[in-house]
Design a protein around this motif. Sequence first.
Motif, PDB file in Angstrom:
ATOM      1  N   GLU A   2       5.980 -17.319  -7.729  1.00 29.82           N
ATOM      2  CA  GLU A   2       5.313 -16.082  -8.143  1.00 29.82           C
ATOM      3  C   GLU A   2       4.041 -15.876  -7.331  1.00 29.82           C
ATOM      4  O   GLU A   2       3.357 -16.833  -6.973  1.00 29.82           O
ATOM      5  CB  GLU A   2       4.960 -16.173  -9.629  1.00 29.82           C
ATOM      6  CG  GLU A   2       4.355 -14.907 -10.160  1.00 29.82           C
ATOM      7  CD  GLU A   2       3.985 -15.027 -11.637  1.00 29.82           C
ATOM      8  OE1 GLU A   2       3.331 -14.112 -12.123  1.00 29.82           O
ATOM      9  OE2 GLU A   2       4.346 -16.020 -12.255  1.00 29.82           O
ATOM     10  N   LEU A   3       3.754 -14.642  -7.026  1.00 29.65           N
ATOM     11  CA  LEU A   3       2.512 -14.321  -6.319  1.00 29.65           C
ATOM     12  C   LEU A   3       1.377 -14.298  -7.335  1.00 29.65           C
ATOM     13  O   LEU A   3       1.298 -13.409  -8.163  1.00 29.65           O
ATOM     14  CB  LEU A   3       2.621 -12.964  -5.620  1.00 29.65           C
ATOM     15  CG  LEU A   3       1.350 -12.510  -4.893  1.00 29.65           C
ATOM     16  CD1 LEU A   3       1.002 -13.471  -3.768  1.00 29.65           C
ATOM     17  CD2 LEU A   3       1.520 -11.120  -4.350  1.00 29.65           C
ATOM     18  N   LYS A  50      -0.007  -6.537  -6.723  1.00 33.21           N
ATOM     19  CA  LYS A  50       1.034  -7.499  -6.353  1.00 33.21           C
ATOM     20  C   LYS A  50       2.148  -6.814  -5.578  1.00 33.21           C
ATOM     21  O   LYS A  50       2.623  -7.309  -4.562  1.00 33.21           O
ATOM     22  CB  LYS A  50       1.632  -8.146  -7.600  1.00 33.21           C
ATOM     23  CG  LYS A  50       0.801  -9.231  -8.202  1.00 33.21           C
ATOM     24  CD  LYS A  50       1.560  -9.848  -9.368  1.00 33.21           C
ATOM     25  CE  LYS A  50       0.710 -10.840 -10.107  1.00 33.21           C
ATOM     26  NZ  LYS A  50       1.421 -11.473 -11.216  1.00 33.21           N
ATOM     27  N   GLU A  51       2.577  -5.668  -6.101  1.00 37.25           N
ATOM     28  CA  GLU A  51       3.669  -4.933  -5.463  1.00 37.25           C
ATOM     29  C   GLU A  51       3.303  -4.546  -4.029  1.00 37.25           C
ATOM     30  O   GLU A  51       4.092  -4.710  -3.106  1.00 37.25           O
ATOM     31  CB  GLU A  51       3.987  -3.689  -6.291  1.00 37.25           C
ATOM     32  CG  GLU A  51       5.176  -2.913  -5.799  1.00 37.25           C
ATOM     33  CD  GLU A  51       5.475  -1.703  -6.669  1.00 37.25           C
ATOM     34  OE1 GLU A  51       5.811  -0.661  -6.090  1.00 37.25           O
ATOM     35  OE2 GLU A  51       5.355  -1.804  -7.905  1.00 37.25           O
ATOM     36  N   LEU A  54       3.145  -7.742  -1.812  1.00 38.67           N
ATOM     37  CA  LEU A  54       4.463  -8.300  -1.523  1.00 38.67           C
ATOM     38  C   LEU A  54       5.203  -7.505  -0.454  1.00 38.67           C
ATOM     39  O   LEU A  54       6.058  -8.041   0.238  1.00 38.67           O
ATOM     40  CB  LEU A  54       5.296  -8.387  -2.806  1.00 38.67           C
ATOM     41  CG  LEU A  54       4.885  -9.527  -3.746  1.00 38.67           C
ATOM     42  CD1 LEU A  54       5.601  -9.389  -5.081  1.00 38.67           C
ATOM     43  CD2 LEU A  54       5.164 -10.879  -3.117  1.00 38.67           C
ATOM     44  N   LYS A  55       4.860  -6.227  -0.308  1.00 44.07           N
ATOM     45  CA  LYS A  55       5.501  -5.412   0.731  1.00 44.07           C
ATOM     46  C   LYS A  55       5.006  -5.778   2.129  1.00 44.07           C
ATOM     47  O   LYS A  55       5.750  -5.665   3.095  1.00 44.07           O
ATOM     48  CB  LYS A  55       5.242  -3.927   0.470  1.00 44.07           C
ATOM     49  CG  LYS A  55       6.055  -3.385  -0.685  1.00 44.07           C
ATOM     50  CD  LYS A  55       5.784  -1.914  -0.908  1.00 44.07           C
ATOM     51  CE  LYS A  55       6.587  -1.388  -2.073  1.00 44.07           C
ATOM     52  NZ  LYS A  55       6.285   0.019  -2.380  1.00 44.07           N
ATOM     53  N   LEU A  57       3.174  -8.859   2.908  1.00 41.63           N
ATOM     54  CA  LEU A  57       3.053 -10.293   3.179  1.00 41.63           C
ATOM     55  C   LEU A  57       4.135 -10.854   4.104  1.00 41.63           C
ATOM     56  O   LEU A  57       3.830 -11.717   4.922  1.00 41.63           O
ATOM     57  CB  LEU A  57       3.008 -11.076   1.866  1.00 41.63           C
ATOM     58  CG  LEU A  57       1.642 -11.084   1.187  1.00 41.63           C
ATOM     59  CD1 LEU A  57       1.749 -11.701  -0.197  1.00 41.63           C
ATOM     60  CD2 LEU A  57       0.608 -11.816   2.026  1.00 41.63           C
ATOM     61  N   TRP A  62       4.884 -14.703   5.164  1.00 44.71           N
ATOM     62  CA  TRP A  62       5.068 -15.127   3.777  1.00 44.71           C
ATOM     63  C   TRP A  62       6.552 -15.186   3.471  1.00 44.71           C
ATOM     64  O   TRP A  62       7.261 -14.199   3.566  1.00 44.71           O
ATOM     65  CB  TRP A  62       4.394 -14.131   2.852  1.00 44.71           C
ATOM     66  CG  TRP A  62       4.665 -14.306   1.388  1.00 44.71           C
ATOM     67  CD1 TRP A  62       5.735 -13.810   0.689  1.00 44.71           C
ATOM     68  CD2 TRP A  62       3.863 -14.986   0.440  1.00 44.71           C
ATOM     69  NE1 TRP A  62       5.638 -14.141  -0.634  1.00 44.71           N
ATOM     70  CE2 TRP A  62       4.486 -14.872  -0.816  1.00 44.71           C
ATOM     71  CE3 TRP A  62       2.660 -15.691   0.524  1.00 44.71           C
ATOM     72  CZ2 TRP A  62       3.959 -15.431  -1.965  1.00 44.71           C
ATOM     73  CZ3 TRP A  62       2.143 -16.233  -0.625  1.00 44.71           C
ATOM     74  CH2 TRP A  62       2.787 -16.107  -1.852  1.00 44.71           C
ATOM     75  N   GLN A  64       8.514 -16.496   0.293  1.00 41.12           N
ATOM     76  CA  GLN A  64       8.240 -16.979  -1.057  1.00 41.12           C
ATOM     77  C   GLN A  64       8.878 -18.326  -1.364  1.00 41.12           C
ATOM     78  O   GLN A  64       8.287 -19.148  -2.017  1.00 41.12           O
ATOM     79  CB  GLN A  64       8.692 -15.966  -2.091  1.00 41.12           C
ATOM     80  CG  GLN A  64       7.789 -14.753  -2.138  1.00 41.12           C
ATOM     81  CD  GLN A  64       8.171 -13.819  -3.254  1.00 41.12           C
ATOM     82  OE1 GLN A  64       9.322 -13.433  -3.358  1.00 41.12           O
ATOM     83  NE2 GLN A  64       7.218 -13.458  -4.073  1.00 41.12           N
TER      84      GLN A  64
END
Length: 69
Positions: A2-3, A50-51, A54-55, A57, A62, A64
């Motif tokens: 999880e981020l 976060k959203e 995550l786009k 990273l 990154w 995950q």
Amino acid sequence: MELTKETLQKFLQQRPAISPRGLALHAGLNENYINQMYNKSNRGLTADGKERLLKVLPLYGWKQKQINL
């Protein structure tokens, strides 16, 4: 994985060429958003933050499931 605030901090520490400010601006976030993550009184990342992170990273390496934290 999880981020979270902690995992993002570890990721940035492992990649010193990425500045928190640059990452925030690339994600379309206010640079203060990232800087506040280093303040322990902050409760972490918002769902929208976060959203957005995550786009962008993956462009910085990154992965995950593969990141060594």
